[in-house]
Write a protein that holds these residues in place. Structure first.
Motif, PDB file in Angstrom:
ATOM      1  N   ILE A   1       0.835  -1.205   0.000  1.00 12.84           N
ATOM      2  CA  ILE A   1       0.000   0.000   0.000  1.00 12.84           C
ATOM      3  C   ILE A   1       0.869   1.253   0.000  1.00 12.84           C
ATOM      4  O   ILE A   1       0.614   2.204  -0.736  1.00 12.84           O
ATOM      5  CB  ILE A   1      -0.964  -0.010   1.203  1.00 12.84           C
ATOM      6  CG1 ILE A   1      -2.014  -1.108   1.021  1.00 12.84           C
ATOM      7  CG2 ILE A   1      -1.650   1.344   1.373  1.00 12.84           C
ATOM      8  CD1 ILE A   1      -2.874  -1.350   2.237  1.00 12.84           C
ATOM      9  N   PHE A   2       1.915   1.256   0.829  1.00 12.68           N
ATOM     10  CA  PHE A   2       2.816   2.407   0.876  1.00 12.68           C
ATOM     11  C   PHE A   2       3.413   2.663  -0.501  1.00 12.68           C
ATOM     12  O   PHE A   2       3.442   3.787  -0.976  1.00 12.68           O
ATOM     13  CB  PHE A   2       3.917   2.175   1.912  1.00 12.68           C
ATOM     14  CG  PHE A   2       4.917   3.289   1.977  1.00 12.68           C
ATOM     15  CD1 PHE A   2       4.625   4.453   2.665  1.00 12.68           C
ATOM     16  CD2 PHE A   2       6.146   3.186   1.333  1.00 12.68           C
ATOM     17  CE1 PHE A   2       5.533   5.494   2.709  1.00 12.68           C
ATOM     18  CE2 PHE A   2       7.062   4.216   1.384  1.00 12.68           C
ATOM     19  CZ  PHE A   2       6.755   5.372   2.073  1.00 12.68           C
ATOM     20  N   TRP A   3       3.914   1.629  -1.165  1.00 16.99           N
ATOM     21  CA  TRP A   3       4.519   1.772  -2.487  1.00 16.99           C
ATOM     22  C   TRP A   3       3.506   2.349  -3.478  1.00 16.99           C
ATOM     23  O   TRP A   3       3.820   3.271  -4.242  1.00 16.99           O
ATOM     24  CB  TRP A   3       5.026   0.418  -2.973  1.00 16.99           C
ATOM     25  CG  TRP A   3       5.683   0.474  -4.317  1.00 16.99           C
ATOM     26  CD1 TRP A   3       5.085   0.423  -5.532  1.00 16.99           C
ATOM     27  CD2 TRP A   3       7.081   0.629  -4.575  1.00 16.99           C
ATOM     28  NE1 TRP A   3       6.014   0.509  -6.537  1.00 16.99           N
ATOM     29  CE2 TRP A   3       7.246   0.628  -5.981  1.00 16.99           C
ATOM     30  CE3 TRP A   3       8.199   0.740  -3.759  1.00 16.99           C
ATOM     31  CZ2 TRP A   3       8.487   0.747  -6.568  1.00 16.99           C
ATOM     32  CZ3 TRP A   3       9.440   0.860  -4.364  1.00 16.99           C
ATOM     33  CH2 TRP A   3       9.577   0.870  -5.750  1.00 16.99           C
ATOM     34  N   LEU A   4       2.289   1.817  -3.472  1.00 17.65           N
ATOM     35  CA  LEU A   4       1.282   2.298  -4.422  1.00 17.65           C
ATOM     36  C   LEU A   4       0.924   3.759  -4.169  1.00 17.65           C
ATOM     37  O   LEU A   4       0.728   4.522  -5.115  1.00 17.65           O
ATOM     38  CB  LEU A   4       0.030   1.426  -4.351  1.00 17.65           C
ATOM     39  CG  LEU A   4       0.199   0.026  -4.949  1.00 17.65           C
ATOM     40  CD1 LEU A   4      -1.017  -0.830  -4.643  1.00 17.65           C
ATOM     41  CD2 LEU A   4       0.450   0.101  -6.443  1.00 17.65           C
ATOM     42  N   LYS A   5       0.855   4.154  -2.908  1.00 15.81           N
ATOM     43  CA  LYS A   5       0.534   5.552  -2.602  1.00 15.81           C
ATOM     44  C   LYS A   5       1.673   6.479  -3.008  1.00 15.81           C
ATOM     45  O   LYS A   5       1.446   7.524  -3.614  1.00 15.81           O
ATOM     46  CB  LYS A   5       0.246   5.724  -1.106  1.00 15.81           C
ATOM     47  CG  LYS A   5      -1.097   5.186  -0.684  1.00 15.81           C
ATOM     48  CD  LYS A   5      -1.299   5.421   0.795  1.00 15.81           C
ATOM     49  CE  LYS A   5      -2.649   4.973   1.261  1.00 15.81           C
ATOM     50  NZ  LYS A   5      -2.840   5.225   2.690  1.00 15.81           N
ATOM     51  N   VAL A   6       2.888   6.114  -2.673  1.00 21.68           N
ATOM     52  CA  VAL A   6       4.026   7.009  -2.895  1.00 21.68           C
ATOM     53  C   VAL A   6       4.528   6.957  -4.332  1.00 21.68           C
ATOM     54  O   VAL A   6       4.767   7.983  -4.950  1.00 21.68           O
ATOM     55  CB  VAL A   6       5.164   6.678  -1.906  1.00 21.68           C
ATOM     56  CG1 VAL A   6       6.409   7.472  -2.217  1.00 21.68           C
ATOM     57  CG2 VAL A   6       4.711   6.934  -0.483  1.00 21.68           C
ATOM     58  N   ARG A   7       4.688   5.764  -4.875  1.00 18.39           N
ATOM     59  CA  ARG A   7       5.302   5.627  -6.193  1.00 18.39           C
ATOM     60  C   ARG A   7       4.296   5.601  -7.338  1.00 18.39           C
ATOM     61  O   ARG A   7       4.579   6.059  -8.430  1.00 18.39           O
ATOM     62  CB  ARG A   7       6.149   4.347  -6.246  1.00 18.39           C
ATOM     63  CG  ARG A   7       7.339   4.335  -5.323  1.00 18.39           C
ATOM     64  CD  ARG A   7       8.401   5.349  -5.732  1.00 18.39           C
ATOM     65  NE  ARG A   7       8.821   5.197  -7.084  1.00 18.39           N
ATOM     66  CZ  ARG A   7       9.904   4.572  -7.492  1.00 18.39           C
ATOM     67  NH1 ARG A   7      10.721   4.050  -6.609  1.00 18.39           N
ATOM     68  NH2 ARG A   7      10.205   4.479  -8.758  1.00 18.39           N
ATOM     69  N   ALA A   8       3.106   5.013  -7.091  1.00 18.71           N
ATOM     70  CA  ALA A   8       2.134   4.864  -8.175  1.00 18.71           C
ATOM     71  C   ALA A   8       1.043   5.928  -8.125  1.00 18.71           C
ATOM     72  O   ALA A   8       0.175   5.952  -8.989  1.00 18.71           O
ATOM     73  CB  ALA A   8       1.512   3.469  -8.127  1.00 18.71           C
TER      74      ALA A   8
END
Length: 141
Positions: free
Chosen positions: A78-85
């Motif tokens: 979830i963190f990756w999707l929020k920050v990177r995606a």
């Protein structure tokens, strides 16, 4: 001629500056440890200061990517999707009207991608993730 001798950085000081800069220590604090002024630090250790932050960010990104790639690590994903995606959770005012009072709340969190104005993507895909429900604890007396 009297005065202070010119500053000559050692290899040990370069290693120390690189490590401290990578950890995010402010230049003024690093300069105090190296025993020079902040402008002198920036003049003689410019490469170490610049490269250390990049290397530290790369190491952290590598660790996060490994966590995201591990099945079952929902928080990292979830963190990756929020920050990177560019995904984000819907705010309550954006959500659909609440269901009837008799229906139980949905056990899902809806996460969607923020529309990228540069690409013109107006069909933001939705992702539905399970919401973790708190476990009931039965107490014995």
């Amino acid at each position: 001629m009297t005065g202070r001798p010119p500053f000559a950085p050692t290899d040990e000081q370069r290693r120390l500056v690189r490590a401290m800069a990578g950890y995010g220590v402010p230049h003024e604090d690093i300069a105090r440890v190296v025993r020079c002024s902040a402008p002198t630090l920036r003049r003689y250790f410019r490469d170490e200061l610049d490269v250390a932050a990049i290397e530290a960010n790369a190491r952290v990104a590598q660790t996060l990517f490994q966590q995201v790639s591990t099945p079952g690590n929902i928080a990292a994903t979830i963190f990756w999707l929020k920050v990177r995606a560019g995904w984000r959770e819907k705010r309550p005012d954006e959500a659909a009207p609440p269901p009837a009072a008799t229906a139980p709340p949905e056990p899902f969190v809806i996460v969607r991608r923020i529309v990228d104005a540069r690409s013109g993507d107006d069909q933001a895909p939705l992702m539905v993730l399970p919401r973790l429900r708190p476990q009931k604890v039965e107490r014995s007396e």
